[in-house]
Structure formats: structure tokens, C-alpha cells
Write an enzyme that holds these catalytic residues in place. Structure first.
Site, PDB file in Angstrom:
ATOM      1  N   MET A 111       3.725  -6.745  34.760  1.00 55.90           N
ATOM      2  CA  MET A 111       4.980  -7.319  35.249  1.00 55.90           C
ATOM      3  C   MET A 111       6.132  -6.848  34.359  1.00 55.90           C
ATOM      4  O   MET A 111       7.194  -7.470  34.326  1.00 55.90           O
ATOM      5  CB  MET A 111       4.881  -8.844  35.271  1.00 55.90           C
ATOM      6  CG  MET A 111       3.772  -9.328  36.219  1.00 55.90           C
ATOM      7  SD  MET A 111       4.033 -10.964  36.896  1.00 55.90           S
ATOM      8  CE  MET A 111       3.996 -11.944  35.443  1.00 55.90           C
TER       9      MET A 111
ATOM     10  N   HIS B 213       0.055  -4.258  26.277  1.00 54.82           N
ATOM     11  CA  HIS B 213       0.079  -3.358  27.442  1.00 54.82           C
ATOM     12  C   HIS B 213      -0.172  -1.911  27.000  1.00 54.82           C
ATOM     13  O   HIS B 213      -0.880  -1.166  27.666  1.00 54.82           O
ATOM     14  CB  HIS B 213       1.448  -3.388  28.138  1.00 54.82           C
ATOM     15  CG  HIS B 213       1.819  -4.711  28.733  1.00 54.82           C
ATOM     16  ND1 HIS B 213       2.823  -5.484  28.236  1.00 54.82           N
ATOM     17  CD2 HIS B 213       1.317  -5.382  29.788  1.00 54.82           C
ATOM     18  CE1 HIS B 213       2.956  -6.581  28.968  1.00 54.82           C
ATOM     19  NE2 HIS B 213       2.040  -6.545  29.919  1.00 54.82           N
TER      20      HIS B 213
ATOM     21  N   GLN C 288      -7.980 -14.913  34.951  1.00 57.15           N
ATOM     22  CA  GLN C 288      -7.448 -13.908  35.887  1.00 57.15           C
ATOM     23  C   GLN C 288      -8.416 -12.728  35.998  1.00 57.15           C
ATOM     24  O   GLN C 288      -8.729 -12.247  37.092  1.00 57.15           O
ATOM     25  CB  GLN C 288      -6.072 -13.426  35.403  1.00 57.15           C
ATOM     26  CG  GLN C 288      -5.597 -12.157  36.091  1.00 57.15           C
ATOM     27  CD  GLN C 288      -4.179 -11.770  35.719  1.00 57.15           C
ATOM     28  OE1 GLN C 288      -3.231 -12.390  36.170  1.00 57.15           O
ATOM     29  NE2 GLN C 288      -4.010 -10.735  34.905  1.00 57.15           N
TER      30      GLN C 288
HETATM   31  O1  PAF Z   1      -1.315 -10.108  34.254  1.00 59.92           O
HETATM   32  C1  PAF Z   1      -0.263  -9.776  34.844  1.00 59.92           C
HETATM   33  O2  PAF Z   1       0.681  -9.221  34.252  1.00 59.92           O
HETATM   34  C2  PAF Z   1      -0.130 -10.071  36.339  1.00 59.92           C
HETATM   35  O3  PAF Z   1      -0.778 -11.245  36.683  1.00 59.92           O
HETATM   36  C3  PAF Z   1      -0.606  -8.906  37.228  1.00 59.92           C
HETATM   37  C4  PAF Z   1      -2.076  -8.641  37.056  1.00 59.92           C
HETATM   38  C5  PAF Z   1       0.200  -7.661  36.905  1.00 59.92           C
HETATM   39  C6  PAF Z   1      -0.368  -9.257  38.707  1.00 59.92           C
HETATM   40  O4  PAF Z   1       0.986  -9.486  38.973  1.00 59.92           O
END
Ligand code: PAF
Length: 273
Positions: free
Chosen positions: A27, A34, A150
């Protein structure tokens, strides 16, 4: 590095490729966490695609959708330096129509912990990740273990819908003092940043108890709650790696999770035992 903004552009770009493609969905507001996913993808695949899309369907009413940090120029620089081949930056209109079919997370494990405290959140995550997988057709997709539930939801979606993508779980990256990296850490004041360290301290205490052969989950949770007493705790939970509640620690099959508010910032962290 290519910058693509519509699904059609990315689908066409992907069709030109026969090589392996690593995909890192984000995001934006990219941080070292990241970057480590991106570097792993660059090392393991011929091409790497990163998406930057603040997905509205995974935010609840009153959450930080409108104020979510936006650092597009810096993000593009990071991607280019890290060796990314293409960045996908769609608008909301490019990704969603008014009246669409929706996806619902599994009724039990999608509605505990994060799913209980943020009802509907995983529906939105799964919906956008499925769209992104369909547009990108990745060989491998990279997700951080910090969002442990997630990751589990996405692994299950891949299994349940027979998707042809390998999900690669990636280690949590921490500051030197233990704070797990998150795009939301920038919301913390200096004083809150200090209090936020109680998340990783509580997990360190749990690890220490386990090393001392204290395997009772209730007593580990109560010691962790004591460390977290100056935060607005949502949950401390101990589950096996299939997200079943457990009473005793199972070595190599346990995740200890915490979610709490420090000031108005909601933080999560976990440790895999
Ligand atoms: O973990 C995230 O940044 C978000 O949940 C994702 C996987 C990009 C989905 O919008």
C-alpha cells in the site's frame, strides 16, 4: 522501470514475459520491511513487479484510509534502486466498479483476532489480492509474517481457489530496539514510540518463558498483558500455525500475536515459535 496504471497495461506487459515473475503487493509508504520483500523477489525471480495501491475495501469506517501515508515519489525511487522491473499504481476506479461480486473470508478463521476486531477487513484484502494476482499472474508472491493472519488467509485463498502462485512468507524486520517496522509507525509521537516497544518486549518475555520451559499459554498471556498494561490492548493470543487456539505451546507450531493501540495508532506484532 515501467510505471503502469491500468490492469489492461499490466496484463499486456505480463503477456510479453515468459520468465518467472515475483510480485510484492503493497500500500506504499515503503520501509525496510518492504525493501527486504522486494530484494528477495529480485533475487529469486527474473522479473519483479510491485503494486502500490491503498485498497479502500480493507479499511473500516473511521480507520485511516484518508490519512494513510502517501510517499509515491520516494516509493518509486526505492523500487527503482532495488531493481524492480515494473510498478503498478492503479486508481480506485481502475480497480473497482460500483456493484461487484465480493469475496468473504472463511467464516471462522477469518472472523477471529484481526477479523473480529476489524470485521470485513479480510474480505477486502482477499478481494484486492485476488484481483492483483489475476492481473499480475505471478510465479511467486511475497508477504510479511508481521501480518500473520493475513498471510494465513492468503495461503488459504490460494489453496481453496486452486490459484497457481507460490506464496513466500518473509521474516519480520525490526528496528534495532525491537519495534517491528510498519508504515503506521510514523503516526507515533516520541513518547508513544517508547510505549510501542512494549509489543516486542512482551513477545521477548514470552520467548524467555518458553525457553525456561513454561509452556502454559494462559500464564504466558497474563505475563504479556502485564507488560502491555499502558496500552489499549485489543488482544494477546496464542494459536497454532493453522490459527487454532491452543492451551500449551507447541514448539515449531505456534504463533503468539498481539494487537494494541498506542495513543490512536493501532499496532500489531507477533512471534513464530
Ligand atoms: O499488507 C498490505 O500492505 C495489504 O494488506 C495488501 C496485501 C497490499 C493488500 O492491500
Amino acid at each position: 522501470m515501467r510505471e503502469l496504471s491500468t490492469p489492461a497495461e499490466l496484463i499486456a506487459y505480463r503477456k510479453e514475459m515468459t520468465e518467472s515473475v515475483g510480485f510484492v503487493p503493497t500500500m506504499g509508504a515503503l520501509h525496510t520491511g518492504h525493501i527486504s520483500l522486494i530484494k528477495q523477489s529480485v533475487a529469486e525471480n527474473d522479473k519483479t513487479i510491485v503494486s502500490i495501491f491503498v485498497n479502500p475495501t480493507q479499511f473500516l469506517e473511521g480507520e485511516d484510509l484518508d490519512s494513510y501515508p502517501n510517499k509515491i515519489a520516494a516509493d518509486l525511487k526505492i523500487c527503482s534502486l532495488a531493481g524492480v522491473d515494473a510498478v503498478f499504481l492503479p486508481s480506485i476506479n481502475a480497480m473497482y466498479e460500483e456493484d461487484e461480486l465480493t469475496i468473504t473470508a472463511p467464516k471462522v478463521k477469518g472472523f477471529i483476532l484481526e477479523g473480529f476486531n476489524r470485521p470485513g477487513h479480510f474480505d477486502g484484502v482477499l478481494q484486492v489480492v485476488l484481483k492483483l494476482f489475476n492481473i499480475t499472474s505471478p510465479t511467486k508472491a511475497y508477504f510479511g509474517k508481521k501480518d500473520a493472519q493475513q498471510l494465513f488467509m492468503i495461503q488459504n485463498m490460494v489453496k481453496h481457489l486452486f490459484l497457481d502462485v507460490e506464496i513466500v512468507p518473509c521474516e519480520i524486520i525490526r528496528e534495532s530496539d525491537g519495534l517491528a517496522l510498519s508504515s503506521r509507525n510514523i503516526y507515533l509521537s516520541e513518547e508513544e514510540r517508547v510505549r510501542a516497544l512494549t509489543l516486542s518486549s512482551s513477545l521477548k518475555l514470552a520467548t524467555k518463558m518458553i525457553m525456561n520451559k513454561k509452556f502454559n499459554c494462559a500464564s504466558i498471556k497474563s505475563s504479556m498483558q502485564e507488560v502491555l498494561k499502558d496500552t489499549k490492548l485489543e488482544y494477546v493470543e496464542i494459536v497454532d500455525r493453522e490459527f487454532n487456539h491452543i492451551e500449551e505451546i507447541e514448539i515449531k507450531n505456534t504463533i503468539i500475536l498481539v494487537a494494541t493501540f498506542v495513543g490512536t495508532t493501532r499496532l500489531i506484532d507477533n512471534i513464530w515459535i
